[in-house]
Design an enzyme around this catalytic site. Structure first.
Site, PDB file in Angstrom:
ATOM      1  N   CYS A   1       0.637  -1.450   0.183  1.00 36.50           N
ATOM      2  CA  CYS A   1      -0.142   0.299  -0.038  1.00 36.50           C
ATOM      3  C   CYS A   1       0.761   1.123   0.508  1.00 36.50           C
ATOM      4  CB  CYS A   1      -0.982  -0.092   1.237  1.00 36.50           C
ATOM      5  SG  CYS A   1      -1.624   1.509   1.058  1.00 36.50           S
TER       6      CYS A   1
ATOM      7  N   CYS B   1      -6.073  -3.202   7.236  1.00 37.58           N
ATOM      8  CA  CYS B   1      -7.049  -1.570   7.058  1.00 37.58           C
ATOM      9  C   CYS B   1      -8.225  -2.597   6.102  1.00 37.58           C
ATOM     10  CB  CYS B   1      -6.351  -0.331   6.470  1.00 37.58           C
ATOM     11  SG  CYS B   1      -6.230  -0.796   4.598  1.00 37.58           S
TER      12      CYS B   1
END
Length: 371
Positions: free
Chosen positions: A104, A200
């Site tokens: 990410c 997440c």
């Protein structure tokens, strides 16, 4: 000559948490032209229609209004799905344990989001990461965050010189406790908000339940290396090397651990003892190896230290490049539970030099059954 702060535009990636809130506050206090931007990477509306991203963005709005800076939201769900989530699934399918945070940071926060910030006329992108950048020597060096317990350079290991030259980490030289204090003193809306944990896009959900929505589980035998069946596993993707919890093997003696996987036969190998020799290795091959600044590997070989998982102590290693982005990493001694798919990150004292992805794991010249 460097621009003055008031002539320097900084986009702050704001998550709705205390770290990025304080990062934005500090930059504003230092006189920078600050814009807060919330990234939406995942549609996380749960079964009850509750979406944590909505709540987080509301916190961002509250904080930006308190600080007195403009704010926007930007959606990277498509890029995130293609670059991070698909990679996450592919790695689990291959029997490995991926680190989506590293991907990410590499593909979304410091590539797609950085490009977006620059398109808004930003000079820098700032985040609430616990890391530091040192610009004193011509090239930019990435240093560990001063709060050893919070240092996040492990997850930032893929950042290159071009990215680092455009990045600021305003809280990197603060202790976490001080960050909370600053937020409380300024009465920021996020001052008492608890830190997010875990991956997440999974959030507070059960990992097995979440993964099974995307990858069909294939249960199989759990057995010792001698072939003694000790039970059934729920699917190899749910287990990582060195894992103790969730095996469900009772009986007396030392606890049981996952010590190996056979993807073809769908077998999870288990054995007893935290310090079981099967959990130790002395060499790995790494892929996707990149360096934070040029010239570090001009000699093709380097002695440094490495971390094989987050918050693990450093181990002395020798790194030898075997291809453009491939390396052999030889340990000075043996290391426990080195896991394919995780990041190996290289350090020289305080400086993070770069890193790669753990591929194959070896001991005494023999490849281990880790995937």
């Amino acid at each position: 000559m460097e621009k003055r702060p008031e002539d320097t535009r900084v986009v702050v990636g704001m998550s709705g948490g205390v770290d990025s809130s304080v990062a934005a506050l500090l930059l504003k206090e230092q006189g920078y032209d600050v814009i807060g931007i919330f990234m939406k990477n995942w549609d996380d509306t749960d079964e009850n229609g509750f979406c944590t991203a909505t709540e987080d963005y509301e916190d961002v709005i509250r904080v930006c209004n308190q600080i007195g800076i403009p704010y926007y939201a930007v959606n990277f769900e498509k890029q995130y799905w293609e670059k991070v989530f698909q990679y996450f699934l592919d790695e689990y399918k291959a029997g490995r344990t991926p680190n989506p945070d590293v991907m990410c940071n590499k593909e979304i926060k410091f590539k797609a989001f950085l490009d977006h910030a620059l398109s808004l006329g930003a000079d820098y992108l700032a985040t609430g990461h616990y890391a530091r950048v040192d610009r004193s020597a011509g090239t930019v060096r990435m240093l560990r965050g001063l709060d050893e317990n919070k240092d996040q350079t492990y997850f930032l290991n893929q950042l290159n010189q071009e990215q680092l030259s455009k990045v600021m980490f305003p809280i990197g030289d603060l202790q976490k406790s001080r960050v909370r204090e600053i937020a409380k003193e300024a009465e920021l809306a996020t001052a008492a908000k608890k830190d997010s944990t875990g991956i997440c896009f999974i959030g507070e959900r059960n990992f097995k339940t979440f993964l099974s929505q995307y990858l069909p589980a294939q249960p199989g035998d759990m057995m010792t290396m001698d072939g003694e069946v000790k039970g059934r596993h729920d699917g190899l993707m749910y287990y990582t090397i060195g894992q103790r919890h969730g095996l469900g093997i009772g009986g007396s003696g030392e606890p049981w651990f996952a010590v190996g996987k056979d993807l073809e036969k769908n077998i999870l190998y288990v054995d007893q003892g935290f310090h079981n020799p099967l959990l130790y290795s002395d060499k790995i091959t790494a892929t996707n190896v990149s360096w934070t600044r040029p010239g570090l590997m001009d000699g093709g070989e380097m002695t440094c230290t490495a971390k094989f998982r987050y918050r693990q102590e450093d181990h002395k290693v020798t790194v030898k490049m075997t291809g453009d982005d491939e390396a052999e990493v030889i340990f000075d001694g043996q290391v426990r539970a080195v896991t394919p798919g995780q990041a190996v990150v290289f350090y020289d004292g305080e400086e993070c030099l770069g890193g790669g992805t753990i591929d194959d794991v070896y001991k005494d010249g023999t490849k281990l059954w880790y995937v």
